[in-house]
Design an enzyme around this catalytic site. Structure first.
Site, PDB file in Angstrom:
ATOM      1  N   SER A   1      46.283 -25.977 -41.864  1.00 43.14           N
ATOM      2  CA  SER A   1      46.675 -27.324 -41.676  1.00 43.14           C
ATOM      3  C   SER A   1      46.992 -27.875 -40.467  1.00 43.14           C
ATOM      4  O   SER A   1      47.687 -27.366 -40.108  1.00 43.14           O
ATOM      5  CB  SER A   1      47.823 -27.404 -43.272  1.00 43.14           C
ATOM      6  OG  SER A   1      47.942 -28.648 -42.611  1.00 43.14           O
TER       7      SER A   1
ATOM      8  N   TYR B   1      55.441 -24.693 -46.618  1.00 43.07           N
ATOM      9  CA  TYR B   1      54.432 -24.951 -46.424  1.00 43.07           C
ATOM     10  C   TYR B   1      53.505 -24.273 -45.152  1.00 43.07           C
ATOM     11  O   TYR B   1      52.526 -23.513 -44.823  1.00 43.07           O
ATOM     12  CB  TYR B   1      53.871 -26.155 -47.320  1.00 43.07           C
ATOM     13  CG  TYR B   1      52.261 -26.079 -47.024  1.00 43.07           C
ATOM     14  CD1 TYR B   1      51.143 -25.518 -47.839  1.00 43.07           C
ATOM     15  CD2 TYR B   1      52.363 -27.580 -46.474  1.00 43.07           C
ATOM     16  CE1 TYR B   1      50.187 -25.335 -47.812  1.00 43.07           C
ATOM     17  CE2 TYR B   1      50.949 -27.043 -46.726  1.00 43.07           C
ATOM     18  CZ  TYR B   1      49.273 -27.283 -47.028  1.00 43.07           C
ATOM     19  OH  TYR B   1      48.110 -26.814 -47.044  1.00 43.07           O
TER      20      TYR B   1
ATOM     21  N   LYS C   1      50.854 -21.646 -43.985  1.00 43.19           N
ATOM     22  CA  LYS C   1      49.858 -21.485 -43.340  1.00 43.19           C
ATOM     23  C   LYS C   1      50.235 -21.111 -41.210  1.00 43.19           C
ATOM     24  O   LYS C   1      48.428 -19.977 -40.898  1.00 43.19           O
ATOM     25  CB  LYS C   1      49.696 -23.302 -42.478  1.00 43.19           C
ATOM     26  CG  LYS C   1      49.127 -23.806 -44.058  1.00 43.19           C
ATOM     27  CD  LYS C   1      47.784 -23.334 -44.479  1.00 43.19           C
ATOM     28  CE  LYS C   1      47.814 -24.013 -46.267  1.00 43.19           C
ATOM     29  NZ  LYS C   1      46.826 -22.387 -46.918  1.00 43.19           N
TER      30      LYS C   1
HETATM   31  P1  NAD Z   1      44.539 -27.810 -54.590  1.00 41.99           P
HETATM   32  O1  NAD Z   1      45.465 -26.455 -55.007  1.00 41.99           O
HETATM   33  O2  NAD Z   1      43.132 -28.264 -55.117  1.00 41.99           O
HETATM   34  O3  NAD Z   1      42.617 -25.905 -54.221  1.00 41.99           O
HETATM   35  C1  NAD Z   1      43.659 -24.713 -54.283  1.00 41.99           C
HETATM   36  C2  NAD Z   1      42.563 -24.075 -55.602  1.00 41.99           C
HETATM   37  O4  NAD Z   1      43.392 -22.442 -55.224  1.00 41.99           O
HETATM   38  C3  NAD Z   1      43.279 -24.409 -56.741  1.00 41.99           C
HETATM   39  O5  NAD Z   1      41.959 -24.431 -57.734  1.00 41.99           O
HETATM   40  C4  NAD Z   1      44.062 -22.858 -57.215  1.00 41.99           C
HETATM   41  O6  NAD Z   1      44.130 -23.005 -58.852  1.00 41.99           O
HETATM   42  C5  NAD Z   1      43.984 -22.007 -56.275  1.00 41.99           C
HETATM   43  N1  NAD Z   1      45.175 -21.250 -56.638  1.00 41.99           N
HETATM   44  C6  NAD Z   1      46.556 -21.198 -55.874  1.00 41.99           C
HETATM   45  N2  NAD Z   1      47.134 -19.858 -56.071  1.00 41.99           N
HETATM   46  C7  NAD Z   1      45.878 -19.272 -56.088  1.00 41.99           C
HETATM   47  C8  NAD Z   1      45.917 -18.061 -56.809  1.00 41.99           C
HETATM   48  N3  NAD Z   1      47.141 -16.948 -56.021  1.00 41.99           N
HETATM   49  N4  NAD Z   1      44.818 -17.292 -56.700  1.00 41.99           N
HETATM   50  C9  NAD Z   1      43.828 -18.043 -57.038  1.00 41.99           C
HETATM   51  N5  NAD Z   1      43.824 -18.821 -57.150  1.00 41.99           N
HETATM   52  C10 NAD Z   1      44.881 -19.642 -56.837  1.00 41.99           C
HETATM   53  O7  NAD Z   1      43.802 -27.808 -53.084  1.00 41.99           O
HETATM   54  P2  NAD Z   1      43.020 -28.211 -51.895  1.00 41.99           P
HETATM   55  O8  NAD Z   1      43.348 -29.689 -51.493  1.00 41.99           O
HETATM   56  O9  NAD Z   1      41.682 -28.445 -52.667  1.00 41.99           O
HETATM   57  O10 NAD Z   1      43.589 -27.136 -50.692  1.00 41.99           O
HETATM   58  C11 NAD Z   1      42.512 -26.316 -50.390  1.00 41.99           C
HETATM   59  C12 NAD Z   1      43.299 -25.560 -49.306  1.00 41.99           C
HETATM   60  O11 NAD Z   1      43.812 -26.531 -48.094  1.00 41.99           O
HETATM   61  C13 NAD Z   1      44.609 -25.116 -49.680  1.00 41.99           C
HETATM   62  O12 NAD Z   1      45.279 -23.570 -49.083  1.00 41.99           O
HETATM   63  C14 NAD Z   1      45.602 -25.778 -48.433  1.00 41.99           C
HETATM   64  O13 NAD Z   1      46.699 -25.946 -48.488  1.00 41.99           O
HETATM   65  C15 NAD Z   1      44.647 -26.539 -47.930  1.00 41.99           C
HETATM   66  N6  NAD Z   1      45.547 -27.700 -47.195  1.00 41.99           N
HETATM   67  C16 NAD Z   1      45.068 -29.112 -48.016  1.00 41.99           C
HETATM   68  C17 NAD Z   1      45.266 -29.996 -46.965  1.00 41.99           C
HETATM   69  C18 NAD Z   1      45.303 -31.262 -48.452  1.00 41.99           C
HETATM   70  O14 NAD Z   1      45.659 -32.687 -47.980  1.00 41.99           O
HETATM   71  N7  NAD Z   1      44.518 -31.678 -49.366  1.00 41.99           N
HETATM   72  C19 NAD Z   1      45.937 -30.521 -46.086  1.00 41.99           C
HETATM   73  C20 NAD Z   1      45.536 -29.103 -45.389  1.00 41.99           C
HETATM   74  C21 NAD Z   1      45.457 -27.929 -45.748  1.00 41.99           C
HETATM   75  N1  UFG Z   2      53.441 -42.481 -47.876  1.00 38.21           N
HETATM   76  C1  UFG Z   2      54.069 -43.471 -48.026  1.00 38.21           C
HETATM   77  N2  UFG Z   2      54.598 -43.703 -49.368  1.00 38.21           N
HETATM   78  C2  UFG Z   2      53.584 -42.340 -50.664  1.00 38.21           C
HETATM   79  C3  UFG Z   2      52.981 -40.808 -49.947  1.00 38.21           C
HETATM   80  C4  UFG Z   2      52.677 -41.825 -48.344  1.00 38.21           C
HETATM   81  O1  UFG Z   2      54.591 -44.173 -47.517  1.00 38.21           O
HETATM   82  O2  UFG Z   2      54.209 -42.448 -51.338  1.00 38.21           O
HETATM   83  C5  UFG Z   2      52.513 -42.566 -46.370  1.00 38.21           C
HETATM   84  C6  UFG Z   2      54.039 -41.049 -45.607  1.00 38.21           C
HETATM   85  O3  UFG Z   2      55.057 -41.276 -44.913  1.00 38.21           O
HETATM   86  C7  UFG Z   2      52.686 -40.992 -44.581  1.00 38.21           C
HETATM   87  C8  UFG Z   2      51.044 -40.850 -45.369  1.00 38.21           C
HETATM   88  O4  UFG Z   2      51.925 -41.942 -45.912  1.00 38.21           O
HETATM   89  O5  UFG Z   2      53.133 -41.593 -43.996  1.00 38.21           O
HETATM   90  C9  UFG Z   2      50.796 -39.770 -45.732  1.00 38.21           C
HETATM   91  O6  UFG Z   2      51.645 -39.064 -46.333  1.00 38.21           O
HETATM   92  P1  UFG Z   2      50.647 -37.951 -47.104  1.00 38.21           P
HETATM   93  O7  UFG Z   2      52.471 -37.049 -48.102  1.00 38.21           O
HETATM   94  O8  UFG Z   2      49.023 -38.447 -48.366  1.00 38.21           O
HETATM   95  O9  UFG Z   2      50.352 -36.691 -45.935  1.00 38.21           O
HETATM   96  P2  UFG Z   2      51.332 -36.070 -44.689  1.00 38.21           P
HETATM   97  O10 UFG Z   2      50.741 -36.717 -43.273  1.00 38.21           O
HETATM   98  O11 UFG Z   2      52.678 -36.622 -45.510  1.00 38.21           O
HETATM   99  O12 UFG Z   2      50.988 -34.515 -45.469  1.00 38.21           O
HETATM  100  C10 UFG Z   2      49.241 -33.646 -46.211  1.00 38.21           C
HETATM  101  C11 UFG Z   2      49.615 -33.131 -46.349  1.00 38.21           C
HETATM  102  C12 UFG Z   2      49.919 -31.578 -45.845  1.00 38.21           C
HETATM  103  C13 UFG Z   2      49.189 -31.163 -45.017  1.00 38.21           C
HETATM  104  C14 UFG Z   2      48.924 -32.729 -43.764  1.00 38.21           C
HETATM  105  C15 UFG Z   2      48.186 -32.477 -42.809  1.00 38.21           C
HETATM  106  O13 UFG Z   2      50.704 -33.965 -47.458  1.00 38.21           O
HETATM  107  O14 UFG Z   2      49.761 -31.038 -46.912  1.00 38.21           O
HETATM  108  O15 UFG Z   2      48.468 -33.650 -44.864  1.00 38.21           O
HETATM  109  O16 UFG Z   2      48.424 -32.585 -41.887  1.00 38.21           O
HETATM  110  F1  UFG Z   2      49.096 -30.415 -44.262  1.00 38.21           F
END
Ligand code: NAD
Ligand code: UFG
Length: 350
Positions: free
Chosen positions: A137, A161, A165
């Protein structure tokens, strides 16, 4: 036909990537505990493929299991051996992903995300599968005002978190160093994944009240939340609101497919790549685009800055573009349209 194990394949990014791999002819094993997802996403993947006339007989297998239990992971490998088509590589999405929850309950995050990953890597070693693509991430970086983030910039996460990562990236570096002629590893640092498949059948399904901007916007638009509270109007950005690099989940899925093909074809190596569009969008710009594209109102008000937030988090994506030949080509309008289509068709999620 290559067999790929997708951990967390029922989740948001995992479901879109699993769908793409199945479209491209891979055999897919999914392991998911459903802690943050539902088996409905798997039914929907099958429905989309059926509509496209793609046969997935003998190509999609599911194990309801938890990475914290090694025997659950072994089931997938055993199954693939039974089919005489051993798992060639793993795409590792499974993990808990809420920054907020990780601060409240860090041990749960370390236990799930780190122990789960160590178990996975041990089982992979046992079955001589040494190819892995990991979901990292952008949150690992130390952010800098108005500067695009590059893979070799300083990493300094500010919450459990992000620490998880970065720790997993370091574990991967250590195992690579222990056997550099064996492992093919890619850590993909995602920026802000949003949007949904254009069918509206799969999308992000946050459990409870979402914390991120995008699912909040769709929930405000549909009337589940009254308004968006914008965290700060005095950031050093063009309009004073936070700027992020939003990326369509389908572009992200394509990035995974290209990474997988790349590492399997090239010599053993370890790669770290940013997956973002390289374009920044402010909170206000995002809300305005959403309103214009979807012809809905998204009321908002300004509140204090959120603790731990940053002004500007945008990728320098030139490395991924040049190495993978990857072009993220869906824009903010596409992200707004597709996510709204998903929300409208699934007002209560799956
Ligand atoms: P998500 O929660 O929709 O998907 C993660 C999946 O992993 C879920 O289906 C959950 O049930 C499963 N899971 C969690 N722990 C588990 C375990 N111990 N065993 C088996 N299954 C398990 O999240 P996502 O948005 O699809 O994210 C996927 C990956 O990408 C995650 O590792 C997340 O940290 C990373 N990531 C997500 C974002 C984002 O904003 N969505 C940004 C950066 C990185
Ligand atoms: N924001 C608002 N109001 C809200 C939610 C968010 O103003 O209710 C703003 C935040 O301040 C930020 C932007 O919208 O400026 C995006 O915020 P998000 O919470 O959607 O996303 P972040 O960039 O803070 O973080 C996300 C995921 C993290 C991931 C990261 C990667 O939550 O897990 O993106 O850059 F690691």
């Amino acid at each position: 036909m290559k067999s790929i194990l997708i951990t967390g394949g029922a989740g948001f990014i995992g479901s879109h990537t699993s769908l793409l791999l199945l479209e491209k002819g891979y055999k897919v094993f999914i392991i998911d505990s459903f802690i943050n997802s539902s088996d409905k996403s798997l039914e929907r993947i099958s429905a989309i493929l059926k509509k496209q006339g793609i046969n997935i007989e003998d190509r999609l297998y599911f194990i309801k299991g938890d990475l914290r239990k090694p025997s659950d992971i072994e089931k997938a490998f055993e199954m693939s051996f039974k089919f005489k088509n051993p798992i060639r590589a793993v795409i590792h999405f499974a993990g808990l992903k809420s920054v907020y929850d990780s601060v409240k309950d860090p041990l749960n995050y370390w236990e799930n995300n780190i122990n789960g990953t160590i178990n996975l890597l041990k089982v992979m070693e046992k079955y001589s599968c040494k190819n892995i693509v990991f979901s990292s991430s952008a949150t690992v970086y130390r952010t800098q005002a108005n500067k695009l983030l590059k893979e070799d910039d300083i990493c300094e996460p500010v919450n459990p978190y992000g620490n998880n990562k970065l720790t997993i990236e370091n574990i991967l570096k250590d195992i690579y160093k222990s056997e550099p002629s064996q492992w093919r590893i890619a850590s993909l640092r995602y920026f802000n994944p949003v949007g949904a498949h254009e069918s509206g059948l799969i999308g992000e399904n946050p459990m409870g009240t979402p914390n991120n901007l995008y699912p909040r916007i769709t929930q405000v638009a549909i009337g589940k939340i009254n308004e968006i509270k914008i965290y700060g109007s005095d950031w050093q950005t063009s309009d004073g609101t936070g700027v992020r690099d939003y990326i369509h989940v389908l572009d992200l899925a394509e990035g995974h497919l290209l990474t997988l093909d790349y590492i399997l074809k090239e010599n053993p190596q370890i790669l770290t790549l940013n997956l973002g569009t390289g374009k920044g969008t402010s909170v206000l710009e995002f809300i305005n685009t959403f309103e214009t594209v979807n012809k809905v109102k998204v009321p908002f008000s300004f509140v204090e800055r959120r603790q731990g937030d940053n002004a500007f988090v945008v990728a320098d994506n030139s490395l991924a573009k040049s190495i993978l030949n990857w072009i993220p080509n869906r824009n903010i309008k596409d992200m707004c349209r597709d996510g709204w289509n998903w929300q409208l068709k699934n007002p209560n999620g799956y």
